[in-house]
Design a protein around this motif. Structure first.
Motif, PDB file in Angstrom:
ATOM      1  N   PRO A  87     -45.471 -53.901  68.339  1.00  0.00           N
ATOM      2  CA  PRO A  87     -46.651 -54.455  67.673  1.00  0.00           C
ATOM      3  C   PRO A  87     -46.365 -54.868  66.237  1.00  0.00           C
ATOM      4  N   LYS A  88     -47.350 -55.625  65.699  1.00  0.00           N
ATOM      5  CA  LYS A  88     -47.402 -56.070  64.296  1.00  0.00           C
ATOM      6  C   LYS A  88     -46.317 -57.088  63.947  1.00  0.00           C
ATOM      7  N   ARG A  89     -45.077 -56.713  63.867  1.00  0.00           N
ATOM      8  CA  ARG A  89     -44.017 -57.729  63.682  1.00  0.00           C
ATOM      9  C   ARG A  89     -42.995 -57.457  64.754  1.00  0.00           C
ATOM     10  N   ASP A  90     -42.676 -58.500  65.525  1.00  0.00           N
ATOM     11  CA  ASP A  90     -41.799 -58.208  66.666  1.00  0.00           C
ATOM     12  C   ASP A  90     -40.350 -58.036  66.233  1.00  0.00           C
ATOM     13  N   GLY A  91     -39.511 -57.625  67.174  1.00  0.00           N
ATOM     14  CA  GLY A  91     -38.128 -57.279  66.883  1.00  0.00           C
ATOM     15  C   GLY A  91     -37.338 -58.408  66.236  1.00  0.00           C
ATOM     16  N   TYR A  92     -37.549 -59.646  66.700  1.00  0.00           N
ATOM     17  CA  TYR A  92     -36.840 -60.782  66.114  1.00  0.00           C
ATOM     18  C   TYR A  92     -37.152 -60.889  64.627  1.00  0.00           C
ATOM     19  N   ASP A  93     -38.452 -60.746  64.344  1.00  0.00           N
ATOM     20  CA  ASP A  93     -38.927 -60.856  62.966  1.00  0.00           C
ATOM     21  C   ASP A  93     -38.257 -59.805  62.080  1.00  0.00           C
ATOM     22  N   VAL A  94     -38.261 -58.564  62.598  1.00  0.00           N
ATOM     23  CA  VAL A  94     -37.679 -57.457  61.844  1.00  0.00           C
ATOM     24  C   VAL A  94     -36.191 -57.715  61.610  1.00  0.00           C
ATOM     25  N   CYS A  95     -35.511 -58.150  62.649  1.00  0.00           N
ATOM     26  CA  CYS A  95     -34.072 -58.431  62.571  1.00  0.00           C
ATOM     27  C   CYS A  95     -33.789 -59.480  61.501  1.00  0.00           C
ATOM     28  N   GLN A  96     -34.596 -60.555  61.556  1.00  0.00           N
ATOM     29  CA  GLN A  96     -34.399 -61.657  60.615  1.00  0.00           C
ATOM     30  C   GLN A  96     -34.612 -61.188  59.182  1.00  0.00           C
ATOM     31  N   THR A  97     -35.678 -60.379  58.977  1.00  0.00           N
ATOM     32  CA  THR A  97     -35.998 -59.894  57.628  1.00  0.00           C
ATOM     33  C   THR A  97     -34.854 -59.044  57.067  1.00  0.00           C
ATOM     34  N   ILE A  98     -34.361 -58.171  57.921  1.00  0.00           N
ATOM     35  CA  ILE A  98     -33.274 -57.295  57.450  1.00  0.00           C
ATOM     36  C   ILE A  98     -32.028 -58.117  57.126  1.00  0.00           C
ATOM     37  N   ARG A  99     -31.744 -59.094  58.013  1.00  0.00           N
ATOM     38  CA  ARG A  99     -30.527 -59.879  57.810  1.00  0.00           C
ATOM     39  C   ARG A  99     -30.635 -60.779  56.575  1.00  0.00           C
ATOM     40  N   SER A 100     -31.878 -61.080  56.162  1.00  0.00           N
ATOM     41  CA  SER A 100     -32.025 -61.971  55.006  1.00  0.00           C
ATOM     42  C   SER A 100     -31.795 -61.214  53.693  1.00  0.00           C
ATOM     43  N   ASN A 101     -31.732 -59.919  53.796  1.00  0.00           N
ATOM     44  CA  ASN A 101     -31.495 -59.118  52.587  1.00  0.00           C
ATOM     45  C   ASN A 101     -30.031 -58.690  52.545  1.00  0.00           C
ATOM     46  N   PRO A 102     -29.233 -59.209  51.578  1.00  0.00           N
ATOM     47  CA  PRO A 102     -27.798 -58.912  51.526  1.00  0.00           C
ATOM     48  C   PRO A 102     -27.507 -57.412  51.357  1.00  0.00           C
ATOM     49  N   ASP A 103     -28.494 -56.684  50.787  1.00  0.00           N
ATOM     50  CA  ASP A 103     -28.296 -55.241  50.613  1.00  0.00           C
ATOM     51  C   ASP A 103     -28.060 -54.546  51.936  1.00  0.00           C
ATOM     52  N   TYR A 104     -28.709 -55.126  53.002  1.00  0.00           N
ATOM     53  CA  TYR A 104     -28.641 -54.481  54.312  1.00  0.00           C
ATOM     54  C   TYR A 104     -27.567 -55.111  55.192  1.00  0.00           C
ATOM     55  N   GLY A 105     -26.640 -55.800  54.556  1.00  0.00           N
ATOM     56  CA  GLY A 105     -25.635 -56.542  55.313  1.00  0.00           C
ATOM     57  C   GLY A 105     -24.821 -55.680  56.261  1.00  0.00           C
ATOM     58  N   ASP A 106     -24.679 -54.377  55.950  1.00  0.00           N
ATOM     59  CA  ASP A 106     -23.807 -53.568  56.799  1.00  0.00           C
ATOM     60  C   ASP A 106     -24.566 -52.733  57.816  1.00  0.00           C
ATOM     61  N   GLN A 144     -43.549 -50.327  60.258  1.00  0.00           N
ATOM     62  CA  GLN A 144     -42.965 -48.997  60.041  1.00  0.00           C
ATOM     63  C   GLN A 144     -41.445 -49.087  59.956  1.00  0.00           C
ATOM     64  N   ALA A 145     -40.896 -49.971  60.809  1.00  0.00           N
ATOM     65  CA  ALA A 145     -39.442 -50.120  60.855  1.00  0.00           C
ATOM     66  C   ALA A 145     -38.914 -50.584  59.504  1.00  0.00           C
ATOM     67  N   LEU A 146     -39.559 -51.667  58.966  1.00  0.00           N
ATOM     68  CA  LEU A 146     -39.091 -52.200  57.689  1.00  0.00           C
ATOM     69  C   LEU A 146     -39.265 -51.181  56.571  1.00  0.00           C
ATOM     70  N   ALA A 147     -40.372 -50.444  56.630  1.00  0.00           N
ATOM     71  CA  ALA A 147     -40.628 -49.411  55.608  1.00  0.00           C
ATOM     72  C   ALA A 147     -39.532 -48.339  55.659  1.00  0.00           C
ATOM     73  N   ALA A 148     -39.188 -47.972  56.896  1.00  0.00           N
ATOM     74  CA  ALA A 148     -38.167 -46.937  57.073  1.00  0.00           C
ATOM     75  C   ALA A 148     -36.817 -47.407  56.541  1.00  0.00           C
ATOM     76  N   VAL A 149     -36.494 -48.688  56.775  1.00  0.00           N
ATOM     77  CA  VAL A 149     -35.224 -49.243  56.296  1.00  0.00           C
ATOM     78  C   VAL A 149     -35.210 -49.232  54.773  1.00  0.00           C
ATOM     79  N   GLU A 150     -36.351 -49.622  54.199  1.00  0.00           N
ATOM     80  CA  GLU A 150     -36.445 -49.675  52.751  1.00  0.00           C
ATOM     81  C   GLU A 150     -36.312 -48.274  52.151  1.00  0.00           C
ATOM     82  N   ASP A 151     -36.908 -47.350  52.834  1.00  0.00           N
ATOM     83  CA  ASP A 151     -36.897 -45.955  52.405  1.00  0.00           C
ATOM     84  C   ASP A 151     -35.451 -45.439  52.333  1.00  0.00           C
TER      85      ASP A 151
END
Lengths: 909, 124, 81
Positions: free
Chosen positions: B57-76, B37-44
C-alpha cells in the motif's frame, strides 16, 4: 315541365359560377397562393374522364347490356394501379422537358419531330371530334327533354326540329366562348391553367352529387331500396337477362384494355393528369381517389337503368335520358333540373379541357411549325408573337367546336352515346404504343412511331370512322355491307373475315396489331438519328438522369448574343415574361452582372425549354436554331457526352455502393475488434489478478512448509503456529478458488439455481449463527431488526445464505476490534424485501463506493493498508442479487461506518 | 556485526516467514508493511539489503526502489524485489529501476536465502 | 428509392390482381343469374362492386404507406439550368 327561361338562367348561372371559380383560381395562382396545390383537387380534375357519356350514356348502355358499361371504369382503375410506374414516368418526363400536350410528348420523344407532332395533332382532332359532338348532343338532348317532357322524351325523334338543331349550335358557341375564356386568357410559359383545373374539379363534384341524388331518388324514392328494385327487375324476364354476363358478350376484356389506354392517351386526360399536374406526389392520392370516384358515380347506374326500364314501357323513352326522365315522370322537376346541371357539368368539363388541350396541339404542333417554316421571314417582322399565339389558339377552339357541331349534325344521330365515345377512345389508343415504347425502349424510332401511328389511325378510320359516314348516308351503304370495292375481305366491320367481336373490339384488334407491329418491325430495321437517340435516352432514363435534362447543355454552342436571344424570346413570351425568365436564370446562376455578349450554351438551352413550354419542343428548337450563327456542337459529340454521362453516373453509383458496403464492413470489423481487444484485456486483467491472489497464500504455505521441513529442531509451539498458518492459508486458497469458480459461473449464466420460496429472516439467522465464533473472537455485537411477519421471497436459499455471509464477514472485517457493532435490518417494501447490513468501521470513501462491487476491487484498510479480502465477495453478492431481480448498493460516510443494502423481490402472488 | 535486512511486505504471514528465515541465516531483521514505512525505516538506519514486495500500500515497491536508488547515499543497499506478478515485463521493470534481483512468489526459501547470502557475503 | 421500388412492385402486383379479379372467366364464376341475390343484390353486381372497392382499398393502402418524393416538382427545379 320546366320553362325554357328557367333552364337557360340556371345553365348560364352555373356557367358563370364556374367562370368565377376559374377566375379566382387564376388570380390565386398569379398571387403565388395556388388553389390547386392539393391532391384532392388534382384527383377531382382527373374525373373529367366522366363526361356526359358517363352521366347519361352509362345508364343507356346498362339498359341494353347490364354490367357492359363497367369496363370503361375498371380499365382506368387498373391503369391507375399501374400508374405509379407509367404515369409517374410520363409526368416526370413532361416536367423535365416542359411538355405541353400529348402531341408534344410524342414529337419530343422521337427527335423533336414536327411531322410526328402534326400527325398526332391531326389524329387527336379527328379522333376527338365525335366525342365533342357527343357532348353537344347530350347537352341539347337533355335541354330538350327538360323543356318538352313528356312529349319529346325520345331524343332520336327530335333531330329534325329546327329549334333542336339551333340548341346544339348555340351550345357549341357558348362552349367555345367559355373554353376561350378558361383556357386562353394569356400565354403562360408554365402552361398551367390553374383556374380551369379548379373549375373542372368543382364540376366533378357537382356531377357526382347530381348523379347520386338521382340514384338515391330512384332507389329509395321510387323503390324500396336495392332489394325491392332488383327483386322487381328480376321478375321481368327482359330485365333479368341484364343481370347476367350473357348480354355483355366478348366486349368485356377489349373494352377494359381500351379504357386503360384511353385514360392517359385522351388529350384531355393527358392535359389534366400530366400537363396540369403541379406536384408529382399528388399522384399518390389520385391513384386511389380517382378510381374511388369512378366507383361512386357508377353505383347507381344499374338501379337507374332498371328503374327506367320498369317505369317506362319499352321504347317510349330513350334509356340515355332516364337520368332526367325518371325525376320528371315522378314529379320531381327540381331534381331533374339539378340532374341537368350535373350533365351540363360533365359535358362542359370535357369540352373545355379537350378544346384547350387540342388547341394547344394545333397551335404548337401544327400551325406554328408550318408558319415558322414557310413564312419565317414574314413572321420575323412582327415584334410580338404572343398575340398571334393566342389568336391561333382561340381560332382553334372555335374550329374544333365547329367540326364537332358538324359531326353532330351530319352523323351523330345514328349512334348511341356510348358507341360514339368508344370510337374516340379507339383513336386515342393509337398513341399508346408510341408513348409506352418511347418510355421504356430506347430503340423505338421516329420512323417506326410515325408509320405505326399512321397505320393504326388508318385502320381505325377504315373500321370505325368511315362506316359511321356510310351509316349516315355520306358514303354508299354497300361499303359496310359488302366492303370497299365490293371485296368481302375488306368489310370494315369484319376485316379479313374477322367477325363476331363487336365493332369496337374488332377495330381495336386490327388497329393495335398494325400499330404495334409496325412500331416494332420498323424500329428494329431502322437506324436512329442522333437527336432521336439523345431524346430516347433522356426519356427512358429520366429517373437516372436525376430528373434533369441538363446533360445536353452543350448542344448550343454556336454564337448568339444575349440580346438577340432576348428579343427572340420576347416575340413569343412578351417582354415582361422574358424579363422574368432571364432574371430567373441569372438568379439560379447567381450572376450579379447583367448578361451581355454571347449567350452561354446553358442559357440558350434554358430559353429553349421555356419557349417549348409555349410553342412546343419542335418549334422551340427551330426558333432557337434560327437565331444561332455558326455551328453548334455536333450531335455526335453530344450523344457521346450523354452516353458517357450516363455511364459515369452508373459507374459512380456502383462505386458509391461498393464503398458504402466496404465502409460498413470495416466499421463492423472495427467494432468486433474493439470488443475482442476489450475482452482480451479483461481476461488478461482477470488472470493477472487471480494469479496474484493465488500466489499470496501459496507463498505462505510453501515458505512455512519448507521452514518446517528444513528446521527439524523447531519448538513445538512455533511448529504449531506455523502449521496453523499453513492450514488457514490453505483454507483461504480453497475459498478463493471456489469464489472464482462461483463468480465465473454466475457471470456465464452457468450457476445452477435451486429456486424456491425463501424466508429471508431465517436465512439471516442461519448466516449469523454460522459466523457466531468469528464475531465473538473479535468481540463484535450483532443486532437483527426485523418486522413480525415477512412474506417469502423467491430465490436460491444456499446462495442467499452465501450472500448474507459475504456481507456479514465483510462487516466483521471492517469493524474495529473490541467495540465492533453490526446491525442487520429487514424491511418490507411494496414489491421487495430490503436487507441492510451496517458496520461501525472506517467507512468507504465516496469514490470507492461506485466500483466496490467490481471484481478484485479491494478496499484497503486505512490503518494497515492491507487489502481486506479477495475482492470477489461483493462481486459475487452483486451477481446473486441481480440474478434474483434485486439491487445492491452501499451507503457510507467515511469515519461513520458503511451500510450495504440489497433487495430481493417477493414471491409474485 | 550482523548485516541488517529490511523486509517490506504487507502480508503478515509472509512477513513472519521471511523474518524467521533471515534471522535463522543470522541477519538482523526489521519490518515495514507499506511504502512509506519502508522509506522511513531506510532513512532511520540504512539496511544492507531490502526484501521489497511490489504490491504494497501507499507507495508501491517500484516507487520505493526508485526513490532509494535516486539517493547516492543509499548506493550500496541491495534490493531484492518480491512479487506475485510473474510476468517478464515486471521483472525487467524491477531490474531497470535498480533492483539487484527479482524473486517471484511463491519462492523457494533455500534459493532466496542463498541469493541474500550471496549478495551480502560478496559485499564483504 | 428502395421503398419506392417496393411500393411500385406492390402496385404492379395489385394491377395483376385486378386483372385476375375482372377477368371474364373469373367474373363468369359469379354469373349465377337474376334469381340468386345476396342482401337483395344480384351476386354478379355484388362481386364486381365489392371486388372493385377492395382493389381500390388495397391501392390506397399501398399508396398511402409509400414514402413521399421530397423533391418539389413544380415549378421544376433543375440545377443544370
Amino acid at each position: 315541365m320546366i320553362p325554357g327561361w328557367l333552364i337557360a338562367v340556371a345553365s348560364l348561372g352555373y356557367l358563370t359560377l364556374l367562370f368565377a371559380i376559374a377566375y379566382y383560381g387564376d388570380r390565386r395562382s398569379d398571387e403565388g397562393r395556388s388553389l390547386i396545390l392539393n391532391p384532392y383537387i388534382y384527383a377531382f380534375s382527373i374525373a373529367v374522364y366522366c363526361t356526359a357519356w358517363t352521366f347519361y350514356g352509362s345508364v343507356g348502355l346498362a339498359a341494353r347490356s347490364g354490367v357492359g358499361f363497367l369496363p370503361i371504369y375498371l380499365g382506368p382503375t387498373l391503369m391507375f394501379a399501374f400508374g405509379w410506374v407509367v404515369l409517374r414516368k410520363i409526368i416526370r418526363i413532361s416536367k423535365v422537358h416542359h411538355i405541353t400536350s400529348i402531341a408534344d410528348f410524342v414529337s419530343s420523344r422521337y427527335g423533336k419531330s414536327h411531322v410526328l407532332g402534326g400527325l398526332v395533332s391531326v389524329i387527336a382532332v379527328i379522333g376527338i371530334m365525335p366525342y365533342i359532338s357527343l357532348q353537344l348532343d347530350a347537352i341539347s338532348a337533355s335541354f330538350n327533354v327538360l323543356l318538352n317532357y313528356p312529349e319529346l322524351s325520345n331524343s332520336g325523334s327530335a333531330i329534325d326540329l329546327p329549334l333542336f338543331g339551333d340548341t346544339a349550335f348555340w351550345v357549341a358557341v357558348l362552349l367555345a366562348v367559355f373554353s376561350i375564356l378558361f383556357g386562353t386568357r394569356h400565354i403562360d410559359a408554365t402552361e398551367h391553367h390553374e383556374g380551369m383545373v379548379a373549375a373542372i374539379a368543382f364540376e366533378s363534384v357537382v356531377k357526382l352529387v347530381a348523379f347520386i341524388s338521382v340514384g338515391v331518388f330512384v332507389t329509395f324514392g321510387l323503390f324500396d331500396g336495392f332489394g325491392d328494385l332488383f327483386a322487381r327487375a328480376a321478375a321481368e324476364p327482359t330485365i333479368a337477362k341484364l343481370m347476367t354476363m350473357e348480354v355483355v358478350g366478348a366486349q368485356w376484356a377489349p373494352l377494359t384494355l381500351l379504357a386503360m389506354l384511353a385514360v392517359f392517351c385522351l388529350p384531355r386526360q393527358f392535359q389534366v393528369t400530366v400537363v396540369e399536374n403541379v406536384d408529382e406526389n399528388h399522384l399518390n392520392k389520385a391513384i386511389w381517389l380517382f378510381p374511388l370516384y369512378l366507383l361512386l358515380i357508377n353505383i347507381f347506374v344499374l338501379p337507374i337503368a332498371f328503374g327506367g326500364l320498369l317505369r317506362f314501357p319499352l321504347g317510349t323513352v330513350d334509356a340515355d335520358t332516364y337520368v332526367l326522365a325518371l325525376p320528371l315522370a315522378e314529379g320531381a322537376p327540381a331534381l331533374a333540373l339539378f340532374a341537368f346541371i350535373g350533365g351540363l357539368s360533365a359535358a362542359t368539363g370535357m369540352v373545355i379541357v379537350a378544346t384547350v388541350a387540342l388547341s394547344t396541339m394545333i397551335c404548337n404542333d401544327l400551325i406554328m411549325p408550318v408558319l415558322l417554316r414557310f413564312a419565317w421571314l414574314h413572321l420575323s417582322e412582327k415584334k410580338d408573337l404572343s398575340g398571334l399565339l393566342l389568336a391561333i389558339r382561340r381560332g382553334s377552339i372555335g374550329f374544333i367546336l365547329l367540326i364537332g357541331y358538324l359531326y353532330f349534325v351530319l352523323i351523330g344521330e345514328s349512334y348511341a352515346l356510348v358507341s360514339i365515345g368508344l370510337v374516340s377512345f379507339a383513336a386515342a389508343a393509337q398513341f399508346a404504343p408510341a408513348i409506352l415504347a418511347g418510355m421504356y425502349w430506347k430503340g423505338a424510332s421516329h420512323r417506326g412511331a410515325l408509320l405505326a401511328i399512321s397505320g393504326g389511325f388508318l385502320v381505325w378510320a377504315y373500321t370505325l370512322l368511315l362506316p359511321s359516314f356510310a351509316l349516315s348516308g355520306w358514303l354508299p351503304a354497300g361499303f359496310v355491307e359488302r366492303g370497299a370495292f365490293g371485296i368481302e375481305l375488306l368489310k370494315p366491320y369484319a376485316l379479313f373475315g374477322l367477325d363476331g367481336l363487336g365493332h369496337i373490339s374488332h377495330a381495336l384488334f386490327w388497329s393495335l396489331l398494325v400499330n404495334v407491329g409496325t412500331l416494332v418491325v420498323v424500329s428494329l430495321l431502322d437506324r436512329q438519328s442522333m437527336i432521336e437517340r439523345i431524346q430516347a435516352t433522356l426519356f427512358v432514363e429520366v429517373f437516372r438522369q436525376g430528373g434533369t435534362a441538363g446533360v445536353g447543355a452543350n448542344i448550343w454552342q454556336g454564337s448568339v448574343s444575349v440580346s438577340d436571344l432576348r428579343s427572340m424570346a420576347e416575340r413569343f413570351l412578351g417582354s415582361e415574361r422574358t424579363h422574368e425568365i432571364f432574371a430567373e436564370y441569372a438568379r439560379n446562376k447567381q450572376l450579379d452582372r447583367p448578361m451581355a455578349g454571347n449567350a452561354s450554351g446553358e442559357l440558350v438551352q434554358f430559353v429553349e425549354r421555356r419557349l417549348s413550354g409555349v410553342i412546343g419542343a419542335a418549334s422551340a428548337r427551330v426558333m432557337v436554331a434560327s437565331t444561332l450563327k455558326g455551328e453548334g456542337v455536333g450531335l455526335e459529340e453530344l450523344m457521346q457526352i450523354l452516353d458517357e454521362t450516363s455511364q459515369v453516373l452508373e459507374y459512380s453509383r456502383q462505386l458509391e455502393q461498393k464503398s458504402e458496403q466496404l465502409e460498413h464492413a470495416s466499421s463492423e470489423l472495427k467494432a468486433a475488434n474493439e470488443r475482442l481487444t476489450e475482452l482480451d484485456q479483461m481476461k488478461d486483467d482477470f488472470l493477472s489478478t487471480v494469479t496474484h491472489e493465488l500466489r499470496t497464500p501459496l507463498t505462505s504455505i510453501r515458505s512455512f512448509s519448507e521452514i518446517l521441513h528444513d528446521t527439524p529442531d523447531l519448538g513445538l509451539s512455533e511448529r504449531q503456529h506455523f502449521l496453523g498458518i499453513i492450514i488457514r492459508e490453505s483454507e483461504r486458497l480453497t475459498r478463493l478458488i471456489n469464489q472464482v469458480l462461483d463468480l465465473t459461473k454466475i457471470e456465464r449464466g452457468r450457476m445452477e439455481w435451486q429456486m424456491s420460496d425463501v424466508d429471508l429472516a431465517e436465512v439471516i439467522d442461519h448466516a449469523v449463527s454460522s459466523m457466531h465464533h468469528l464475531f465473538e473472537e473479535k468481540n463484535v455485537t450483532v443486532d437483527i431488526r426485523q418486522p413480525e411477519t415477512i412474506p417469502p421471497v423467491r430465490g436460491d436459499r444456499d446462495q442467499l445464505i452465501q450472500l448474507a455471509i459475504n456481507l456479514l464477514s465483510n462487516a466483521e472485517k471492517f469493524c474495529p476490534g473490541g467495540n465492533g457493532r453490526v446491525e442487520v435490518a429487514l424491511e418490507s417494501g411494496p414489491k421487495a424485501l430490503t436487507v441492510s447490513v451496517a458496520d461501525n468501521g472506517p467507512g468507504i470513501p465516496e469514490h470507492e463506493q461506485e466500483n466496490i462491487f467490481e471484481k478484485f476491487h479491494q478496499v484497503r484498510s486505512d490503518q494497515t493498508g492491507n487489502p481486506m479480502g479477495s475482492g470477489l465477495g461483493l462481486a459475487i453478492c452483486r451477481g446473486i442479487v441481480e440474478h434474483l431481480g434485486g439491487r445492491i448498493w452501499v451507503r457510507s460516510k467515511p469515519g461513520h461506518g458503511a451500510t450495504f443494502f440489497f433487495t430481493v423481490p417477493f414471491v409474485k402472488q | 556485526m550482523a548485516k541488517s535486512i529490511l523486509v517490506v511486505e504487507d502480508e503478515p504471514n509472509i512477513v513472519l516467514s521471511l523474518q524467521f528465515l533471515m534471522k535463522k541465516a543470522g541477519f538482523d531483521v526489521r519490518v515495514a508493511s507499506d511504502g512509506e514505512q519502508a522509506l522511513a525505516a531506510v532513512e532511520d538506519r540504512a539496511p544492507d539489503l531490502i526484501l521489497l514486495d511490489v504490491m504494497i500500500p501507499k507507495r508501491d515497491g517500484y516507487d520505493v526502489c526508485q526513490t532509494i536508488r535516486s539517493n547516492p547515499d543509499y548506493g550500496d543497499i541491495y534490493i531484492i524485489m518480491l512479487t506475485a506478478k510473474g510476468r517478464e515485463v515486471d521483472r525487467e521493470k524491477g531490474i531497470a529501476l535498480g533492483a539487484n534481483d527479482y524473486v517471484t512468489k511463491p519462492f523457494s526459501t533455500r534459493d532466496l536465502t542463498e541469493k541474500v547470502k550471496l549478495l551480502l557475503q560478496g559485499a564483504d | 428509392m428502395k421503398d419506392d421500388n417496393r411500393s411500385s412492385e406492390r402496385l404492379v402486383a395489385l394491377f395483376l390482381f385486378g386483372m385476375v379479379l375482372f377477368n371474364p372467366l373469373v367474373v363468369g364464376l359469379f354469373d349465377v343469374g337474376a334469381e340468386i341475390r345476396l342482401f337483395g343484390i344480384p351476386v354478379l353486381f355484388l362481386y364486381l362492386f365489392i371486388g372493385w372497392a377492395v382493389l381500390i382499398g388495397l391501392i390506397a393502402a399501398v399508396a398511402e404507406s409509400a414514402p413521399k418524393d421530397s423533391k418539389p416538382t413544380s415549378p421544376p427545379t433543375r440545377p443544370a439550368d
